[in-house]
Design a protein around this motif. Structure first.
Motif, short mmCIF file in Angstrom:
data_model
loop_
_atom_site.label_atom_id
_atom_site.label_comp_id
_atom_site.label_asym_id
_atom_site.label_seq_id
_atom_site.Cartn_x
_atom_site.Cartn_y
_atom_site.Cartn_z
N GLY A 65 -2.15 88.53 3.98
CA GLY A 65 -3.05 87.50 3.50
C GLY A 65 -2.80 86.21 4.27
O GLY A 65 -2.01 86.16 5.21
N ARG A 66 -3.48 85.19 3.86
CA ARG A 66 -3.34 83.90 4.53
C ARG A 66 -3.51 82.82 3.48
O ARG A 66 -4.50 82.83 2.74
N SER A 67 -2.57 81.91 3.42
CA SER A 67 -2.67 80.85 2.42
C SER A 67 -3.67 79.79 2.88
O SER A 67 -3.95 79.66 4.07
N ALA A 68 -4.21 79.11 1.93
CA ALA A 68 -5.15 78.03 2.23
C ALA A 68 -4.42 76.89 2.93
O ALA A 68 -3.20 76.77 2.85
N GLY A 69 -5.17 76.08 3.64
CA GLY A 69 -4.58 74.89 4.26
C GLY A 69 -4.78 74.80 5.74
O GLY A 69 -5.25 73.79 6.24
N LYS A 70 -4.45 75.82 6.47
CA LYS A 70 -4.54 75.76 7.93
C LYS A 70 -5.86 76.38 8.40
O LYS A 70 -6.22 77.47 7.98
N PHE A 71 -6.54 75.69 9.30
CA PHE A 71 -7.80 76.18 9.83
C PHE A 71 -7.51 77.27 10.85
O PHE A 71 -6.72 77.06 11.77
N PRO A 72 -8.11 78.47 10.69
CA PRO A 72 -7.84 79.56 11.64
C PRO A 72 -8.47 79.29 13.00
O PRO A 72 -9.39 78.47 13.11
N PRO A 73 -8.03 79.98 14.04
CA PRO A 73 -8.60 79.79 15.38
C PRO A 73 -10.08 80.19 15.42
O PRO A 73 -10.43 81.33 15.14
N VAL A 74 -10.94 79.25 15.75
CA VAL A 74 -12.39 79.48 15.75
C VAL A 74 -12.78 80.55 16.78
O VAL A 74 -13.67 81.36 16.52
N ASP A 75 -12.11 80.58 17.92
CA ASP A 75 -12.44 81.58 18.93
C ASP A 75 -12.21 83.00 18.42
O ASP A 75 -12.98 83.91 18.72
N LYS A 76 -11.15 83.20 17.64
CA LYS A 76 -10.88 84.52 17.07
C LYS A 76 -11.96 84.90 16.06
O LYS A 76 -12.36 86.05 15.97
N ILE A 77 -12.43 83.91 15.30
CA ILE A 77 -13.50 84.17 14.33
C ILE A 77 -14.79 84.52 15.06
O ILE A 77 -15.50 85.46 14.67
N SER A 100 -21.25 79.27 16.67
CA SER A 100 -20.22 78.25 16.41
C SER A 100 -20.29 77.75 14.98
O SER A 100 -19.26 77.55 14.33
N GLN A 101 -21.51 77.56 14.48
CA GLN A 101 -21.67 77.09 13.10
C GLN A 101 -21.15 78.12 12.11
O GLN A 101 -20.43 77.77 11.17
N LEU A 102 -21.51 79.37 12.33
CA LEU A 102 -21.05 80.42 11.43
C LEU A 102 -19.53 80.55 11.48
O LEU A 102 -18.87 80.66 10.45
N ALA A 103 -18.97 80.50 12.67
CA ALA A 103 -17.51 80.58 12.82
C ALA A 103 -16.84 79.41 12.10
O ALA A 103 -15.80 79.59 11.44
N TYR A 104 -17.42 78.23 12.21
CA TYR A 104 -16.86 77.06 11.54
C TYR A 104 -16.90 77.24 10.02
O TYR A 104 -15.91 76.97 9.33
N LEU A 105 -18.03 77.73 9.50
CA LEU A 105 -18.17 77.91 8.05
C LEU A 105 -17.17 78.95 7.52
O LEU A 105 -16.55 78.75 6.47
N ILE A 106 -17.01 80.04 8.25
CA ILE A 106 -16.04 81.06 7.84
C ILE A 106 -14.62 80.49 7.89
O ILE A 106 -13.83 80.66 6.96
N GLY A 107 -14.31 79.77 8.97
CA GLY A 107 -12.99 79.15 9.11
C GLY A 107 -12.72 78.14 8.01
O GLY A 107 -11.60 78.07 7.47
N ARG A 108 -13.74 77.36 7.65
CA ARG A 108 -13.58 76.36 6.58
C ARG A 108 -13.29 77.05 5.25
O ARG A 108 -12.43 76.62 4.49
N SER A 109 -13.99 78.16 5.00
CA SER A 109 -13.76 78.91 3.76
C SER A 109 -12.33 79.47 3.73
O SER A 109 -11.65 79.40 2.70
N ILE A 110 -11.88 80.01 4.86
CA ILE A 110 -10.52 80.55 4.93
C ILE A 110 -9.50 79.43 4.72
O ILE A 110 -8.51 79.59 4.01
N SER A 111 -9.74 78.26 5.33
CA SER A 111 -8.78 77.17 5.21
C SER A 111 -8.75 76.61 3.78
O SER A 111 -7.72 76.11 3.34
N ARG A 112 -9.87 76.70 3.06
CA ARG A 112 -9.91 76.21 1.68
C ARG A 112 -9.37 77.23 0.68
O ARG A 112 -8.63 76.85 -0.24
N LYS A 113 -9.77 78.48 0.84
CA LYS A 113 -9.45 79.50 -0.16
C LYS A 113 -8.33 80.44 0.25
O LYS A 113 -7.72 81.08 -0.59
N GLY A 114 -8.12 80.57 1.56
CA GLY A 114 -7.16 81.56 2.06
C GLY A 114 -7.77 82.95 2.05
O GLY A 114 -8.96 83.11 1.81
N ILE A 115 -6.94 83.95 2.30
CA ILE A 115 -7.37 85.34 2.28
C ILE A 115 -6.37 86.11 1.43
O ILE A 115 -5.15 86.00 1.63
#
Length: 158
Positions: A65-77, A100-115
């Motif tokens: 899993g991944r805890s909330a807080g850190k923004f994941p690498p956008v290129d990987k997304i 890029s927009q979709l990757a940003y939105l997914i990354g923002r969700s991961i950074s807020r909620k985690g996985i």
């Protein structure tokens, strides 16, 4: 003259469990056609007794899993979006920046909620390890006994 110590039985057990553990990890992941599942494989370690299980690097993030807080690498997304042919629903995909927009939105969700962790690796190891440990110990004992029997041919057997 010293005889060479071979680990014939131990090697066979390691080869068998290399396959068994890789297959059990795939089974626990339960996504047979995914890139992650296809990347899972067991390999013998060079110059050592043992094996390693290898997979795409994000497999550990899926497991742990991944805890909330850190923004994941956008290129990987972005790579994941393209590889999985994800189509944006609310973003006009005709725009070049849609990816890029979709990757940003997914990354923002991961950074807020985690996985949430899936723990597919941990479950597979928990299932396979007890029997593997016993089988390895028995194989090693058999190899050692054979080696000692060859090294001491004149010893009386009781």
């Amino acid at each position: 003259m010293a005889t060479k110590y071979t680990k014939k039985h131990t090697g066979k057990v390691l080869d068998r469990y290399k396959r068994i553990l890789a297959e059990e990890i795939k089974r626990q992941l339960n996504k047979p056609s995914s890139n992650l599942s296809r990347s899972i494989e067991g390999k013998k370690l060079r110059g050592k007794d043992g094996f390693g299980i290898y997979m795409n690097d994000y497999g550990l993030n899926v497991n742990q899993g991944r805890s909330a807080g850190k923004f994941p690498p956008v290129d990987k997304i972005k790579d994941w979006i393209v590889r999985n042919n994800i189509q944006p629903r609310t973003i006009d995909s005709a725009k070049p920046s849609a990816l890029s927009q979709l990757a940003y939105l997914i990354g923002r969700s991961i950074s807020r909620k985690g996985i949430r962790p899936v723990r597919f690796i941990d479950i597979a190891i928990g299932k396979v390890e007890p029997k593997m440990t016993i089988d390895l110990a028995n194989a090693y004992l058999k190899d050692l006994s054979e080696h000692l029997d060859k090294a001491t041919p004149t010893a009386k057997k009781s």
